[in-house]
Design a protein around this motif. Structure first.
Motif, mmCIF file in Angstrom:
data_model
loop_
_atom_site.group_PDB
_atom_site.id
_atom_site.type_symbol
_atom_site.label_atom_id
_atom_site.label_comp_id
_atom_site.label_asym_id
_atom_site.label_seq_id
_atom_site.Cartn_x
_atom_site.Cartn_y
_atom_site.Cartn_z
ATOM 1 N N VAL A 18 0.852 -1.200 0.000
ATOM 2 C CA VAL A 18 0.000 0.000 0.000
ATOM 3 C C VAL A 18 0.882 1.242 0.000
ATOM 4 O O VAL A 18 0.623 2.217 -0.726
ATOM 5 N N ARG A 19 1.944 1.223 0.808
ATOM 6 C CA ARG A 19 2.859 2.373 0.863
ATOM 7 C C ARG A 19 3.517 2.602 -0.492
ATOM 8 O O ARG A 19 3.676 3.746 -0.927
ATOM 9 N N ARG A 20 3.872 1.500 -1.191
ATOM 10 C CA ARG A 20 4.511 1.652 -2.495
ATOM 11 C C ARG A 20 3.536 2.239 -3.509
ATOM 12 O O ARG A 20 3.917 3.056 -4.351
ATOM 13 N N ILE A 21 2.261 1.825 -3.436
ATOM 14 C CA ILE A 21 1.249 2.396 -4.335
ATOM 15 C C ILE A 21 1.082 3.884 -4.067
ATOM 16 O O ILE A 21 1.035 4.699 -4.995
ATOM 17 N N ARG A 22 1.035 4.231 -2.784
ATOM 18 C CA ARG A 22 0.851 5.650 -2.421
ATOM 19 C C ARG A 22 2.037 6.490 -2.877
ATOM 20 O O ARG A 22 1.863 7.585 -3.443
#
Length: 469
Positions: free
Chosen positions: A12-16
Motif C-alpha cells: 500500500v505504501r509503495r502504491i501511495r
C-alpha cells in the motif's frame, strides 16, 4: 469460516508513493483516518474486503498485486542464497519471505545484482582461460570452495603418481591374490588389522557407500554398489593403510590451503591407489597394448567396470613405460562437470570439453552404447574421443538411476594405435566452449563469444541467435 487476514502495508505504501500522495490525501479518498492508514502501512492492521475494493476502484489497483506478490521474487532470492558464499547466512525461508513482503523492490535489486555478479564471474573465468591458453597467467582471484581448489590442482597436472604406483604394485606382488582379489583383500584386512568386511542392505545404510566402525572393527559396504564398486571401496581401505606413506608424500606436494581441501585430496589419492591396486601398472599396461586399448576387453580381463578401466588408462605415464596419453571427463545429463583428468593434464586450452557437439552429450540418448568421434579444434588440432554412459549405485523402487556420461580421448595422432581408430569418420568441428569459440554459423552455439562484439544487423540474420562480427 474465518477469512484470511491480508497484511499488505509495504505494498500500500509503495502504491501511495508511486502516486505521490500523502497519507492524509489517500486516507481521505479511501474514507478512513490518516492514523488508520498509517497502521495499515506498518502492518499493524489488516486490509478489509471493503478497503481492497475501494483501492481497486479509486486507484485501479490489481487485487492480485495486493494479495500475492512474493511468488515471483521468492524463488529467485532462494537461488541467490543457495550460492555457497551465502548458503550459511539464513537458517530458513522466513527472512526471505519478510524481505519480499516488506521490500519487494529491494529483493528485485538483490537478484539483479547477484545475476550481474555471476555474469561478471563467468566472463572473468572465460577470459582467464583464454589468456592461459595463450601462455599468459591471469592474476584473477575469486572465492573458491575446497573442492574447487582440489579439482584445479588435479586437473592441471598429469594424472600419474609414481610413489603410489610403486607402493601398490609392490603390495599387490606380496599379496599374490591370484584370480580372487576381493577375497585376498578381505583376508589381509582380517589377518593384519582384525578388520572384517560386510555388505549391508539399503535399509540399514541408505545414504553411505562405505563406513568404517572403529568400535566393532568392521568395514561396511553398501549393497547398492555394483560388485566392481564394492571391490574399489575395499581396495581404497586397504590402499589407505598399506600405501599411507606414499599417499601422504604425494599429498604434501600440493600444499592445499585448508584442512578440508587436504582431506578431499587424500580421498582422491586413495581412490587413485585403489585403481593402482586393482590393476597393477605393468600388467595393465601390457594388456592395454595387446588389446589396442579396448576398454571392454580390459574391464573383462581385470574384472573391473568400464569406468574403472577408462580411468586407469589416464594413469599410464610411468617413466620408461608410458601408454597413450588419454584424458577423461565425466558429466551428468544437465551438463555439470563432475571430474576431469589427463595423462598429461586435461587439455583445457585446446580441447576444453564444453562444446555441445561433443558425443558425450549424445551418449545420454543411447545408454550403454559406445560412441566414437574424431573432433577438430579451432587451432587445427584433432582428437579421438570415446563416450559412453555409466550408471551409479543401484536405484530403489521409484528412484531414478544416477546416470552420467564418460568421455575418454587422446590426440588423433595416437588413434591408429587403438581399436577405436579403425573407424574412419569425418572430423566434427568443435570448440573449447561457446564463450571462447569463434566458429561462424554454428547451429549448436549456446552463448556469444566474449572475444567478439555481437552483430546486430537488421538486414541479415545468421544461423545462430548469437551472431557476431
Amino acid at each position: 469460516m474465518a477469512e484470511n487476514k491480508i497484511f499488505a502495508g509495504p505494498r500500500v505504501r509503495r502504491i501511495r508513493n508511486g502516486l505521490q500522495l500523502t497519507q492524509t490525501a489517500m486516507a481521505e479518498a479511501l474514507g478512513i483516518s490518516p492514523s488508520y492508514l498509517n497502521l495499515i502501512e506498518r502492518n499493524q492492521r489488516p486490509l478489509t474486503v471493503q478497503l481492497l475494493l475501494k483501492l481497486a476502484s479509486v486507484y485501479r489497483v490489481d487485487l492480485d498485486e495486493l494479495q500475492g506478490e512474493t511468488g515471483g521474487s521468492l524463488p529467485q532470492l532462494r537461488e541467490v542464497f543457495a550460492d555457497p558464499l551465502l548458503a550459511a547466512e539464513l537458517p530458513g525461508d522466513q527472512e526471505l519471505i519478510e524481505v519480499t513482503e516488506a521490500a519487494p523492490n529491494v529483493a528485485g535489486g538483490v537478484v539483479k545484482l547477484y545475476r550481474a555478479y555471476r555474469e561478471q564471474a563467468l566472463r572473468l573465468k572465460d577470459l582467464a582461460d583464454l589468456l592461459a591458453g595463450q601462455g599468459h597467467m591471469a592474476a584473477l582471484s575469486d572465492t573458491r570452495l575446497p573442492i574447487d581448489e582440489v579439482r584445479e590442482a588435479f586437473e592441471g597436472r598429469p594424472h600419474h603418481f609414481a610413489r603410489i604406483e610403486e607402493a601398490m604394485e609392490a603390495f599387490h606382488t606380496s599379496l599374490s591374490p591370484g584370480d580372487d582379489l576381493v577375497s585376498a583383500l578381505k583376508t589381509w584386512l582380517k589377518k593384519e588389522h582384525g578388520l572384517a568386511v560386510r555388505a549391508l542392505p539399503v535399509h540399514v545404510m541408505p545414504n553411505l557407500r562405505r563406513r568404517f566402525d572403529r568400535h566393532s572393527m568392521r568395514l561396511f559396504v553398501s549393497e547398492r554398489l555394483s560388485p566392481f564398486d564394492q571391490t574399489r571401496e575395499i581396495a581404497m581401505e586397504v590402499a589407505s593403510i598399506a600405501g599411507h606413506e606414499a599417499i601422504v608424500a604425494e599429498l604434501d606436494q600440493f600444499r592445499f590451503s585448508t584442512a578440508e581441501a587436504r582431506r578431499i585430496g587424500r580421498f582422491e589419492l586413495a581412490r587413485y591407489a585403489a585403481h593402482a591396486l586393482m590393476m597393477p601398472y605393468a600388467a595393465f599396461h601390457a594388456a592395454a597394448q595387446r588389446a589396442r586399448y579396448d576398454i571392454d576387453v580390459l574391464k573383462a580381463r581385470f574384472q573391473v567396470s568400464f569406468e574403472q578401466a577408462a580411468t586407469r588408462l589416464t594413469m599410464l605415464q610411468r617413466s620408461g613405460a608410458p601408454g597413450i596419453p588419454f584424458f577423461l571427463m565425466e558429466i551428468d545429463n544437465a551438463g555439470n562437470r563432475l571430474r576431469r583428468m589427463g595423462a598429461q593434464a586435461f587439455p583445457h586450452a585446446r580441447f576444453g570439453g564444453a562444446c555441445p557437439k561433443l558425443n558425450i552429450h549424445a551418449a545420454f540418448a543411447v545408454p550403454g552404447q559406445i560412441l566414437v568421434d574424431r573432433v577438430e579444434v579451432p587451432d587445427g588440432g584433432a582428437f579421438l574421443v570415446i563416450a559412453r554412459t555409466i550408471d551409479g549405485p543401484q536405484a530403489g523402487f521409484q528412484e531414478r538411476v544416477r546416470r552420467t556420461a564418460l568421455l575418454i580421448g587422446c590426440d588423433a595422432a595416437f588413434a591408429d594405435d587403438t581399436i577405436y581408430g579403425a573407424a574412419r569418420i569425418p572430423a566434427v568441428p568443435v570448440g573449447p566452449a561457446c564463450r571462447l569459440c569463434e566458429r561462424q554459423g554454428c547451429l549448436a552455439r549456446a552463448e556469444p563469444p566474449v572475444t567478439r562484439p555481437l552483430g546486430l544487423d537488421e538486414m541479415a540474420t545468421g544461423l545462430s541467435v548469437f551472431d557476431f562480427q
